[in-house]
Design a protein around this motif. Structure first.
Motif, mmCIF file in Angstrom:
data_model
loop_
_atom_site.group_PDB
_atom_site.id
_atom_site.type_symbol
_atom_site.label_atom_id
_atom_site.label_comp_id
_atom_site.label_asym_id
_atom_site.label_seq_id
_atom_site.Cartn_x
_atom_site.Cartn_y
_atom_site.Cartn_z
ATOM 1 N N THR A 73 95.589 67.830 70.779
ATOM 2 C CA THR A 73 94.405 67.905 69.909
ATOM 3 C C THR A 73 93.380 68.903 70.424
ATOM 4 O OG1 THR A 73 94.688 65.631 69.134
ATOM 5 C CG2 THR A 73 92.480 66.562 68.985
ATOM 6 N N ARG A 74 93.114 68.881 71.716
ATOM 7 C CA ARG A 74 92.068 69.728 72.278
ATOM 8 C C ARG A 74 92.375 71.208 72.098
ATOM 9 N NH1 ARG A 74 87.713 69.603 75.498
ATOM 10 N NH2 ARG A 74 87.389 71.262 77.015
ATOM 11 N N GLU A 75 93.646 71.581 72.034
ATOM 12 C CA GLU A 75 94.025 72.985 71.928
ATOM 13 C C GLU A 75 94.071 73.483 70.483
ATOM 14 O OE1 GLU A 75 97.552 73.867 74.143
ATOM 15 O OE2 GLU A 75 96.862 72.749 75.908
ATOM 16 N N LYS A 76 93.877 72.612 69.525
ATOM 17 C CA LYS A 76 93.850 73.033 68.131
ATOM 18 C C LYS A 76 92.500 73.679 67.836
ATOM 19 C CE LYS A 76 97.112 69.403 66.891
ATOM 20 N NZ LYS A 76 97.407 68.221 66.062
ATOM 21 N N ASP A 77 92.526 74.877 67.291
ATOM 22 C CA ASP A 77 91.337 75.734 67.242
ATOM 23 C C ASP A 77 90.859 75.945 65.805
ATOM 24 O OD1 ASP A 77 89.398 77.678 67.490
ATOM 25 O OD2 ASP A 77 90.535 78.903 68.901
ATOM 26 N N PRO A 78 89.702 75.345 65.418
ATOM 27 C CA PRO A 78 89.181 75.526 64.065
ATOM 28 C C PRO A 78 88.936 76.986 63.688
ATOM 29 C CG PRO A 78 88.043 73.720 65.159
ATOM 30 C CD PRO A 78 88.873 74.406 66.206
ATOM 31 N N ARG A 79 88.734 77.850 64.669
ATOM 32 C CA ARG A 79 88.498 79.269 64.365
ATOM 33 C C ARG A 79 89.711 79.924 63.727
ATOM 34 N NH1 ARG A 79 86.434 80.731 70.335
ATOM 35 N NH2 ARG A 79 88.400 79.600 70.690
ATOM 36 N N ILE A 106 91.689 70.871 61.908
ATOM 37 C CA ILE A 106 92.846 70.755 62.807
ATOM 38 C C ILE A 106 93.935 69.878 62.190
ATOM 39 C CG2 ILE A 106 91.453 71.193 64.866
ATOM 40 C CD1 ILE A 106 91.519 68.211 65.477
ATOM 41 N N PHE A 107 93.720 69.483 60.925
ATOM 42 C CA PHE A 107 94.704 68.724 60.150
ATOM 43 C C PHE A 107 95.063 67.400 60.834
ATOM 44 C CE2 PHE A 107 95.423 73.325 59.531
ATOM 45 C CZ PHE A 107 94.984 73.414 58.215
ATOM 46 N N GLY A 159 83.027 80.412 50.117
ATOM 47 C CA GLY A 159 83.119 79.073 50.677
ATOM 48 C C GLY A 159 84.043 79.047 51.877
ATOM 49 N N VAL A 160 83.768 78.135 52.790
ATOM 50 C CA VAL A 160 84.622 77.960 53.963
ATOM 51 C C VAL A 160 85.776 77.032 53.579
ATOM 52 C CG1 VAL A 160 84.750 77.083 56.321
ATOM 53 C CG2 VAL A 160 82.727 78.349 55.558
ATOM 54 N N THR A 161 86.993 77.477 53.808
ATOM 55 C CA THR A 161 88.169 76.761 53.332
ATOM 56 C C THR A 161 89.201 76.544 54.439
ATOM 57 O OG1 THR A 161 89.447 78.730 52.742
ATOM 58 C CG2 THR A 161 87.908 77.896 51.078
ATOM 59 N N VAL A 162 90.053 75.553 54.202
ATOM 60 C CA VAL A 162 91.360 75.493 54.853
ATOM 61 C C VAL A 162 92.402 75.718 53.767
ATOM 62 C CG1 VAL A 162 90.737 74.030 56.803
ATOM 63 C CG2 VAL A 162 91.387 72.960 54.645
ATOM 64 N N HIS A 163 93.585 76.213 54.168
ATOM 65 C CA HIS A 163 94.645 76.554 53.229
ATOM 66 C C HIS A 163 95.817 75.591 53.384
ATOM 67 C CE1 HIS A 163 93.216 81.050 53.264
ATOM 68 N NE2 HIS A 163 92.319 80.220 52.739
ATOM 69 N N THR A 203 98.932 73.958 57.046
ATOM 70 C CA THR A 203 98.817 72.591 57.553
ATOM 71 C C THR A 203 99.694 72.314 58.777
ATOM 72 O OG1 THR A 203 100.465 71.847 55.933
ATOM 73 C CG2 THR A 203 98.133 71.624 55.334
ATOM 74 N N GLU A 204 100.733 73.101 59.001
ATOM 75 C CA GLU A 204 101.611 72.869 60.152
ATOM 76 C C GLU A 204 101.342 73.847 61.296
ATOM 77 O OE1 GLU A 204 105.590 73.009 58.683
ATOM 78 O OE2 GLU A 204 105.343 71.248 57.390
ATOM 79 N N MET A 205 100.260 74.608 61.204
ATOM 80 C CA MET A 205 100.051 75.678 62.174
ATOM 81 C C MET A 205 99.802 75.163 63.603
ATOM 82 S SD MET A 205 96.221 77.034 61.104
ATOM 83 C CE MET A 205 96.270 78.410 62.242
ATOM 84 N N PHE A 206 99.320 73.930 63.731
ATOM 85 C CA PHE A 206 99.024 73.402 65.066
ATOM 86 C C PHE A 206 100.054 72.378 65.533
ATOM 87 C CE2 PHE A 206 94.487 74.291 63.599
ATOM 88 C CZ PHE A 206 94.409 75.491 64.289
ATOM 89 N N ASP A 207 101.153 72.239 64.820
ATOM 90 C CA ASP A 207 102.151 71.235 65.193
ATOM 91 C C ASP A 207 102.608 71.440 66.635
ATOM 92 O OD1 ASP A 207 101.952 70.290 62.658
ATOM 93 O OD2 ASP A 207 104.026 70.674 62.064
ATOM 94 N N GLY A 208 102.647 70.347 67.371
ATOM 95 C CA GLY A 208 103.107 70.394 68.753
ATOM 96 C C GLY A 208 102.028 70.650 69.775
ATOM 97 N N LEU A 209 100.826 71.008 69.329
ATOM 98 C CA LEU A 209 99.734 71.279 70.259
ATOM 99 C C LEU A 209 98.929 70.011 70.522
ATOM 100 C CD1 LEU A 209 98.254 74.671 68.971
ATOM 101 C CD2 LEU A 209 99.666 74.315 71.012
#
Length: 443
Positions: free
Chosen positions: A43-49, A85-86, A27-31, A35-41
């Motif tokens: 929205t457009r720069e947050k990468d689902p990959r 992207i949380f 299954g495709v998951t988020v962990h 959840t804080e991996m994109f803090d400060g970025l």
């Protein structure tokens, strides 16, 4: 899992009830730890990959009123992008709150979240109390998960305080080899469509139906002028079809010549390419430009012969909402779901109250509305808008493309299906509508 797939591909569906259920699946998951991996970025720069993972996860326990489905295909929706992207919140808060409601709901509160709110597939098992569906039934699923233990849900299940969107506010979603759903999420798979085509309409088709056609939404009637933002996109492409087939007059707003051409292929004639015509509804981050609202309204009247929209089909949100309220006719309706450009809407209330306009909030659909929307697909009246298909392993890239608006219509994902083009049962109906089915694939 291979035995299950072999039975489906070999049309030995009666055998599925006898095969063992795998204790794990992909299954495709988020962990939760991410959840804080994109803090400060931005929205457009947050990468689902970077945040979406393909994991082996344990098969959940099957409870009363539920079904376990072998998923042949799924699709990407904006809620998968938001999850990845949380934003605006981590979905693990949803899972924790749901988990506190009952011991069975506690199954959903996990440090990983299997995402996805669409599927087509085959019923593998049903829990106690399920009689309408059997192992071997070919199905699609709508994404409303509701407990129906509150009286407010029995007039319209969308008003139930315990309604949730499956695969977004619940776990065990459709971007996986197996999925757990409530039996009242299931609907018959349209027989003339492939697995990937059948998986793509669910969320957006049902949402557009309630928002535009249903009495719970705009209650569209023949002759209504309907302004449709993003008219070639996942949601807008179904609104365009409903308007055309319901005798309304769609005014399709798009952002490129290619998207304008797709609207023409659907049968729309009144089209605004807002990028080509240079509409900028905000002077800066904090200030809207009423002059652009007026220019936009004049363009609409130019196309319609002097008429303002009876209905504005809203979903971009912050970027367009001020313009939407302005251009709606006196006594008209702005019906809104989602907010893909931002949730903080602002508009000039003088144009709303003094001109007796209405704003209606619309969220997904109840079972009746979802069933009617799916019935129209099954009859070949409304067609899937699938443009591209990815493998399950490439779901991150698929979500990234949707996040960056690089897609047309809907983006599909193969789960158990080994290739595209499988699952068609009614070749005659398919042949009669092949051009419409493929019109988004030919771009």
């Amino acid at each position: 899992m291979q035995q299950i797939l072999d039975a489906i591909l070999g049309d030995d569906l009666a055998k599925l009830g006898e095969l063992p259920v795998p204790d794990h699946y992909r299954g495709v998951t988020v962990h939760a730890e991410d959840t804080e991996m994109f803090d400060g970025l931005p929205t457009r720069e947050k990468d689902p990959r970077k945040s979406l993972h393909l994991d082996e996860v344990p098969t959940p326990e099957l409870a009363p009123g539920e079904a376990l489905v072998a998923v042949m295909a799924s699709a990407i929706n904006y809620n998968t992008v938001w999850t990845s992207i949380f934003e605006p919140l981590s979905t693990f808060g949803f899972l924790r709150r749901y988990g506190r409601t009952s011991p069975l709901a506690a199954r959903h509160d996990l440090p990983y979240h299997v995402v996805g709110s669409d599927l087509s597939g085959v019923v593998l098992r049903t829990g106690p109390g399920v009689h309408a569906w059997q192992p071997g039934d070919e199905v699609v699923a709508h994404c409303l998960s509701v407990e129906l233990e509150h009286p407010d849900g029995h007039g319209d299940t969308m008003l139930d305080p315990q309604q949730r969107i499956w695969g977004f506010e619940t776990n065990f979603g459709g971007l996986a080899e197996l999925a757990l759903v409530k039996a009242n999420q299931l609907m018959p798979k349209p027989a003339h469509l492939t697995w990937e085509e059948a998986a793509s309409p669910g969320l957006v088709n049902s949402t557009a139906y309630r928002q535009l056609v249903s009495r719970n939404g705009a209650d569209m009637k023949q002759g209504d002028v309907v302004l449709i933002w993003g008219a070639s996109g996942g949601l807008g492409s179904y609104a365009t079809q409903f308007a055309l087939h319901g005798g309304a007059i769609p005014v399709c707003v798009v952002s490129s010549p290619e998207k304008a051409e797709i609207c023409r292929r659907m049968g729309a004639e009144l089209i605004i390419d807002r990028a080509a015509e240079g509409y900028r509804f905000w002077k800066d981050e904090h200030t809207q430009d009423p002059g652009e609202w007026k220019r936009f309204g004049a363009r609409i009247r130019e196309l319609t012969g002097g008429e303002d929209p009876d209905i504005v089909f809203e979903h971009p949100g912050r970027e367009t909402f001020g313009a939407s309220v302005f251009v709606a006719k006196r006594g008209g309706t702005i019906v809104t779901c989602a907010s893909t450009s931002g949730y903080d809407h602002s508009y000039d209330n003088r144009y709303l109250w003094m001109n007796l306009k209405r704003i209606i909030g619309s969220h997904f659909a109840n079972y009746r509305e979802a069933w009617e929307a799916n019935r129209l697909v099954a009859k070949g009246k409304i067609h899937p808008t699938l443009s591209k298909v990815y493998s399950l392993a490439d779901t991150g890239q698929a979500a990234h493309d949707v996040h960056r608006n690089r897609h047309q219509g809907k983006v599909g994902v193969l789960c158990l299906a080994p290739q595209e083009g499988l699952g068609v049962r009614d070749e005659e109906l398919r042949a009669a509508h092949l051009a419409e089915i493929n019109r988004f694939r030919d771009q």
